[in-house]
Design an enzyme around this catalytic site. Structure first.
Site, PDB file in Angstrom:
ATOM      1  N   THR A  18       9.869  -8.484 -12.402  1.00 19.11           N
ATOM      2  CA  THR A  18       9.144  -9.750 -12.473  1.00 19.11           C
ATOM      3  C   THR A  18       8.056  -9.800 -11.409  1.00 19.11           C
ATOM      4  O   THR A  18       8.310  -9.532 -10.235  1.00 19.11           O
ATOM      5  CB  THR A  18      10.118 -10.928 -12.276  1.00 19.11           C
ATOM      6  OG1 THR A  18      11.132 -10.860 -13.282  1.00 19.11           O
ATOM      7  CG2 THR A  18       9.386 -12.254 -12.367  1.00 19.11           C
ATOM      8  N   GLN A  41      -7.676   0.239   4.611  1.00 17.55           N
ATOM      9  CA  GLN A  41      -8.288  -0.345   5.806  1.00 17.55           C
ATOM     10  C   GLN A  41      -9.723  -0.829   5.619  1.00 17.55           C
ATOM     11  O   GLN A  41     -10.249  -1.520   6.486  1.00 17.55           O
ATOM     12  CB  GLN A  41      -8.266   0.682   6.944  1.00 17.55           C
ATOM     13  CG  GLN A  41      -6.890   1.007   7.477  1.00 17.55           C
ATOM     14  CD  GLN A  41      -6.242  -0.157   8.208  1.00 17.55           C
ATOM     15  OE1 GLN A  41      -6.896  -1.117   8.622  1.00 17.55           O
ATOM     16  NE2 GLN A  41      -4.930  -0.089   8.358  1.00 17.55           N
ATOM     17  N   ASN A  73      -6.425   4.440   9.895  1.00 23.32           N
ATOM     18  CA  ASN A  73      -5.822   3.219  10.425  1.00 23.32           C
ATOM     19  C   ASN A  73      -5.710   3.226  11.940  1.00 23.32           C
ATOM     20  O   ASN A  73      -5.697   2.163  12.574  1.00 23.32           O
ATOM     21  CB  ASN A  73      -4.440   3.006   9.803  1.00 23.32           C
ATOM     22  CG  ASN A  73      -3.576   4.246   9.846  1.00 23.32           C
ATOM     23  OD1 ASN A  73      -3.937   5.300   9.333  1.00 23.32           O
ATOM     24  ND2 ASN A  73      -2.417   4.137  10.462  1.00 23.32           N
ATOM     25  N   SER A 133      -4.058  -2.850  -0.002  1.00 23.15           N
ATOM     26  CA  SER A 133      -2.963  -3.674   0.509  1.00 23.15           C
ATOM     27  C   SER A 133      -3.498  -5.052   0.870  1.00 23.15           C
ATOM     28  O   SER A 133      -4.516  -5.171   1.555  1.00 23.15           O
ATOM     29  CB  SER A 133      -2.335  -3.017   1.733  1.00 23.15           C
ATOM     30  OG  SER A 133      -1.274  -3.797   2.238  1.00 23.15           O
ATOM     31  N   ALA A 134      -2.804  -6.095   0.432  1.00 17.75           N
ATOM     32  CA  ALA A 134      -3.287  -7.466   0.618  1.00 17.75           C
ATOM     33  C   ALA A 134      -3.327  -7.889   2.078  1.00 17.75           C
ATOM     34  O   ALA A 134      -4.262  -8.571   2.518  1.00 17.75           O
ATOM     35  CB  ALA A 134      -2.412  -8.440  -0.177  1.00 17.75           C
ATOM     36  N   HIS A 135      -2.313  -7.512   2.848  1.00 19.56           N
ATOM     37  CA  HIS A 135      -2.213  -8.084   4.204  1.00 19.56           C
ATOM     38  C   HIS A 135      -3.200  -7.472   5.189  1.00 19.56           C
ATOM     39  O   HIS A 135      -3.283  -7.910   6.338  1.00 19.56           O
ATOM     40  CB  HIS A 135      -0.783  -7.994   4.731  1.00 19.56           C
ATOM     41  CG  HIS A 135      -0.322  -6.642   5.133  1.00 19.56           C
ATOM     42  ND1 HIS A 135      -0.134  -6.280   6.446  1.00 19.56           N
ATOM     43  CD2 HIS A 135       0.016  -5.554   4.402  1.00 19.56           C
ATOM     44  CE1 HIS A 135       0.305  -5.041   6.503  1.00 19.56           C
ATOM     45  NE2 HIS A 135       0.400  -4.565   5.281  1.00 19.56           N
ATOM     46  N   CYS A 185       2.884   1.071  11.670  1.00 16.86           N
ATOM     47  CA  CYS A 185       3.939   1.419  10.712  1.00 16.86           C
ATOM     48  C   CYS A 185       4.951   2.363  11.330  1.00 16.86           C
ATOM     49  O   CYS A 185       6.059   2.507  10.835  1.00 16.86           O
ATOM     50  CB  CYS A 185       3.328   2.071   9.468  1.00 16.86           C
ATOM     51  SG  CYS A 185       2.152   1.024   8.601  1.00 16.86           S
ATOM     52  N   GLY A 229       0.801  -1.209   0.000  1.00 17.21           N
ATOM     53  CA  GLY A 229       0.000   0.000   0.000  1.00 17.21           C
ATOM     54  C   GLY A 229       0.838   1.263   0.000  1.00 17.21           C
ATOM     55  O   GLY A 229       0.498   2.249  -0.659  1.00 17.21           O
TER      56      GLY A 229
END
Length: 383
Positions: A240, A181, A153, A201-203, A322, A69
């Site tokens: 990649t 979020q 957040n 963001s995936a996590h 963070c 993110g």
């Protein structure tokens, strides 16, 4: 057994996502290769792209995968975009004063071109100020990028992003919405919001760490790549592709689309807040994420409470994870005008897909016992 209550920092990997990622590890091919193995790998990426697009009501062609993110925000936060096939210089950047650090630092805009949108005591941006400033910028024949997050957040407070999108459009500006979020907790639609760019963001939804996405409203708008050197991601990000991570992101996005757990989360959050003794609930009177409680016990430092709770088996945060190594008061709580003794005692409790009601009861019991023991007046008796 430990109790994890820090989903806004990173939500644990869902079992289905873990299995899918293990399966994807068998794919050794580069997705840019034209032979069969490469085509299969490319298919996995494109399927994930479709699932992430569906998560926010977008077209799959509008999704660019990134390394997270923060990278997604940094990529968009630059004074040059492409609009309707033409390069466009952005003269100013307006960011809300409660944005994530990856936005509030302004990306590649020069500091003198970045302005902060004030918020009120409830953490909501001042729409009147924003409207006036957008009008002034338009009158000066300048072009602006506005960055306002969907959900904070730290506090979980929801910003009026639909109204922001309408204001920005009215004044000919461009809108970046950090929606990291929100998915899985709320329904998110980029078109309803009116954002030209939206970041994910995936996590945060039970996917892997190290994968994010930029979603564009349409092909009419694009950004200058932050990482250059190859044609991957339609020249949007060189390098990649992380097939395993992207596949995990897609599966997590599909699960989050199918299972918006707001009712369950609201019930547990409300029980939590009702049972905590002596806690100030920050943002209680305005719309918030269903999973987030930002609480404070004046007089007891947040660090002291975190250590005590950790020793008892509970994982949670103070402020943004963070920036957990920083010394000082959260810029979010400062922008809201909270007194320092409250801001320094603020904790964030964030629930998620694997939180159980019994865990909430365990936490409340431990928290109330702890605050009684740590209270400056603990042990005093009446004269």
């Amino acid at each position: 057994m430990r109790v994890y209550l820090d989903h806004n920092a990173s939500s644990p990997l869902r079992p289905q996502v873990k299995k899918a990622m293990v399966d994807a590890m068998e794919m050794a091919a580069n997705a840019s290769s034209v032979y069969e193995e490469g085509r299969k790998a490319k298919g996995v990426i494109e399927r994930a792209r479709e699932l992430v697009a569906q998560l926010v009501g977008a077209d799959s062609k509008a999704v660019t995968f990134t390394g997270g993110g923060s990278e997604a925000n940094a990529t968009v936060l630059q004074p040059m975009i492409n609009a309707k096939g033409k390069p466009l210089v952005l003269d100013r950047l307006l960011v809300s004063s409660v944005e994530h650090d990856s936005v509030i630092k302004g990306g590649r805009f020069s500091p003198e071109r970045v302005e902060k949108i004030p918020v009120d005591a409830d953490g909501l941006i001042n729409l009147g100020w924003l409207g006036t400033r957008l009008h002034q910028i338009a009158e000066a024949d300048e072009t602006v990028l506005v960055a306002v997050m969907l959900a904070n957040n730290e506090t979980g407070i929801l910003q009026p992003v639909v109204r922001v999108g309408a204001l920005v459009a009215e004044h000919g500006g461009y809108f970046l919405c950090d929606a990291v979020q929100a998915p899985g907790k709320l329904a998110v639609d980029i078109n309803e919001i009116g954002a030209h760019f939206l970041t994910l963001s995936a996590h945060k939804i039970g996917g892997p760490q190290g994968v994010g996405a930029i979603v564009r409203q349409s092909d009419a708008y694009s950004f200058q790549p932050l990482i250059r050197g190859g044609g991957q991601e339609a020249y949007g990000r060189a390098g990649t592709e992380n097939i395993v991570g992207i596949h995990g992101f897609g599966v997590a996005a599909e699960l989050a689309t199918q299972d918006v757990t707001s009712d369950k989360l609201i019930a547990m959050r409300d029980e939590l807040e009702a049972e905590l003794e002596g806690a100030i609930i920050i943002g209680r009177e305005v719309p918030r994420l269903p999973n987030t409680s930002c609480i404070a016990i004046p007089g007891i430092p947040a660090e002291t409470m975190l250590i005590s709770l950790d020793l008892q088996g509970f994982a949670l945060s103070s402020g943004s994870a963070c920036s957990s190594g920083k010394v000082g008061v959260s810029h979010v709580l400062t922008a809201m005008g909270l007194e320092e003794n409250i801001a320094r005692s603020a904790l964030r409790i964030s629930l998620g897909w694997n939180t159980q009601a019994t865990q909430i009861k365990q936490f409340v019991k431990a928290f109330n016992q702890m605050t009684k023991a740590l209270s400056p007046n603990h042990g005093e008796t009446a004269a």
